[in-house]
Design a protein around this motif. Structure first.
Motif, short mmCIF file in Angstrom:
data_model
loop_
_atom_site.label_atom_id
_atom_site.label_comp_id
_atom_site.label_asym_id
_atom_site.label_seq_id
_atom_site.Cartn_x
_atom_site.Cartn_y
_atom_site.Cartn_z
N THR A 38 41.29 8.73 -18.92
CA THR A 38 41.53 7.83 -17.78
C THR A 38 40.63 8.23 -16.63
OG1 THR A 38 43.82 7.47 -18.45
CG2 THR A 38 43.27 7.00 -16.15
N TRP A 39 40.56 9.52 -16.36
CA TRP A 39 39.71 10.04 -15.28
C TRP A 39 38.23 9.74 -15.56
CZ3 TRP A 39 36.06 14.06 -15.36
CH2 TRP A 39 35.62 14.48 -14.11
N LEU A 40 37.79 9.91 -16.79
CA LEU A 40 36.40 9.60 -17.13
C LEU A 40 36.08 8.12 -16.89
CD1 LEU A 40 35.92 11.72 -20.36
CD2 LEU A 40 34.75 12.05 -18.17
N GLY A 41 37.08 7.28 -17.02
CA GLY A 41 36.89 5.85 -16.77
C GLY A 41 36.50 5.55 -15.33
N TYR A 42 36.83 6.47 -14.41
CA TYR A 42 36.46 6.28 -13.01
C TYR A 42 34.94 6.35 -12.80
CZ TYR A 42 41.41 7.13 -11.94
OH TYR A 42 42.78 7.07 -11.87
N TYR A 43 34.23 6.83 -13.80
CA TYR A 43 32.78 6.93 -13.71
C TYR A 43 32.08 5.64 -14.17
CZ TYR A 43 32.90 11.91 -12.69
OH TYR A 43 33.11 13.13 -12.09
N ASP A 44 32.81 4.59 -14.43
CA ASP A 44 32.19 3.37 -14.97
C ASP A 44 31.16 2.75 -14.04
OD1 ASP A 44 34.13 2.47 -13.15
OD2 ASP A 44 34.53 0.65 -14.30
N LYS A 45 31.27 2.99 -12.77
CA LYS A 45 30.28 2.48 -11.81
C LYS A 45 29.61 3.66 -11.09
CE LYS A 45 32.36 -2.04 -10.92
NZ LYS A 45 32.74 -2.30 -12.22
N LEU A 46 29.15 4.60 -11.87
CA LEU A 46 28.56 5.84 -11.35
C LEU A 46 27.46 5.58 -10.33
CD1 LEU A 46 28.26 8.94 -11.49
CD2 LEU A 46 26.74 8.61 -13.43
N TYR A 47 26.63 4.59 -10.60
CA TYR A 47 25.49 4.32 -9.72
C TYR A 47 25.79 3.25 -8.66
CZ TYR A 47 22.89 7.01 -13.14
OH TYR A 47 22.44 8.01 -13.96
N GLN A 48 27.03 2.81 -8.56
CA GLN A 48 27.38 1.75 -7.62
C GLN A 48 28.45 2.14 -6.61
OE1 GLN A 48 28.64 -1.32 -10.26
NE2 GLN A 48 26.61 -1.64 -11.11
N THR A 49 29.18 3.22 -6.86
CA THR A 49 30.30 3.60 -6.02
C THR A 49 29.86 4.59 -4.94
OG1 THR A 49 31.74 3.35 -7.94
CG2 THR A 49 32.66 4.49 -6.03
N PRO A 50 30.01 4.23 -3.66
CA PRO A 50 29.62 5.17 -2.59
C PRO A 50 30.65 6.29 -2.43
CG PRO A 50 30.50 3.17 -1.65
CD PRO A 50 30.45 2.95 -3.14
N CYS A 51 30.24 7.33 -1.76
CA CYS A 51 31.10 8.47 -1.47
C CYS A 51 32.23 8.05 -0.52
CB CYS A 51 30.26 9.58 -0.83
SG CYS A 51 31.20 11.02 -0.31
N SER A 52 33.41 8.55 -0.77
CA SER A 52 34.57 8.22 0.07
C SER A 52 34.52 8.89 1.43
CB SER A 52 35.86 8.61 -0.65
OG SER A 52 36.01 7.87 -1.82
N VAL A 53 33.71 9.93 1.59
CA VAL A 53 33.62 10.64 2.86
C VAL A 53 32.48 10.09 3.71
CG1 VAL A 53 33.22 12.88 3.96
CG2 VAL A 53 34.65 12.73 1.93
N CYS A 54 31.26 10.18 3.19
CA CYS A 54 30.09 9.78 4.00
C CYS A 54 29.74 8.30 3.86
CB CYS A 54 28.88 10.64 3.65
SG CYS A 54 28.18 10.33 2.01
N LYS A 55 30.37 7.63 2.90
CA LYS A 55 30.17 6.19 2.65
C LYS A 55 28.76 5.85 2.17
CE LYS A 55 34.28 5.54 4.33
NZ LYS A 55 35.34 5.95 3.46
N LYS A 56 28.01 6.85 1.75
CA LYS A 56 26.65 6.62 1.25
C LYS A 56 26.64 6.66 -0.27
CE LYS A 56 24.45 8.65 5.27
NZ LYS A 56 23.60 9.73 5.77
N LEU A 57 25.70 5.94 -0.84
CA LEU A 57 25.56 5.95 -2.29
C LEU A 57 24.77 7.18 -2.75
CD1 LEU A 57 26.12 4.58 -4.95
CD2 LEU A 57 24.08 3.22 -4.62
N LEU A 58 23.76 7.55 -2.00
CA LEU A 58 22.93 8.69 -2.37
C LEU A 58 22.97 9.76 -1.28
CD1 LEU A 58 19.79 6.79 -3.69
CD2 LEU A 58 21.65 7.77 -5.05
N ALA A 59 23.00 11.00 -1.71
CA ALA A 59 22.94 12.13 -0.77
C ALA A 59 22.17 13.25 -1.43
CB ALA A 59 24.35 12.60 -0.41
N LYS A 60 21.53 14.04 -0.60
CA LYS A 60 20.77 15.19 -1.11
C LYS A 60 21.75 16.34 -1.30
CE LYS A 60 16.26 17.21 -0.46
NZ LYS A 60 15.67 16.79 -1.71
#
Length: 89
Positions: A38-60
């Motif tokens: 079930t938890w692995l299913g949360y990765y279905d939009k790995l490249y589309q889901t932004p971070c819940s903290v910084c709200k950015k899709l990509l971070a260094k």
């Protein structure tokens, strides 16, 4: 067994997956694989889901790595986090 990925993102996801399995084994030993998948299913939009903290899709994530999408998913809510944002929270 498979060899380690050459992609930093997949190394991080693998690391988080191993920790998730340990977590679910301790919390719900009878249904740990159900919860893991079930938890692995949360990765279905790995490249589309932004971070819940910084709200950015990509971070260094580090000076040595390129910009990456959030590699961690919360065990219960599935919220996405960059590793560095999770550590800062």
């Amino acid at each position: 067994a498979w060899s380690e990925s050459s992609h930093n993102l997949f190394r991080l996801v693998t690391l988080h997956s191993r920790k998730a399995l340990d977590h679910f084994r301790k919390q719900q030993p009878e249904t740990c694989f159900y919860h893991l998948f079930t938890w692995l299913g949360y990765y279905d939009k790995l490249y589309q889901t932004p971070c819940s903290v910084c709200k950015k899709l990509l971070a260094k994530e580090s000076e040595d790595w390129a910009y990456l999408p959030p590699s961690f998913r919360d065990y219960s809510s599935g919220q996405a986090f960059h590793s560095k944002c999770l550590a800062a929270e």
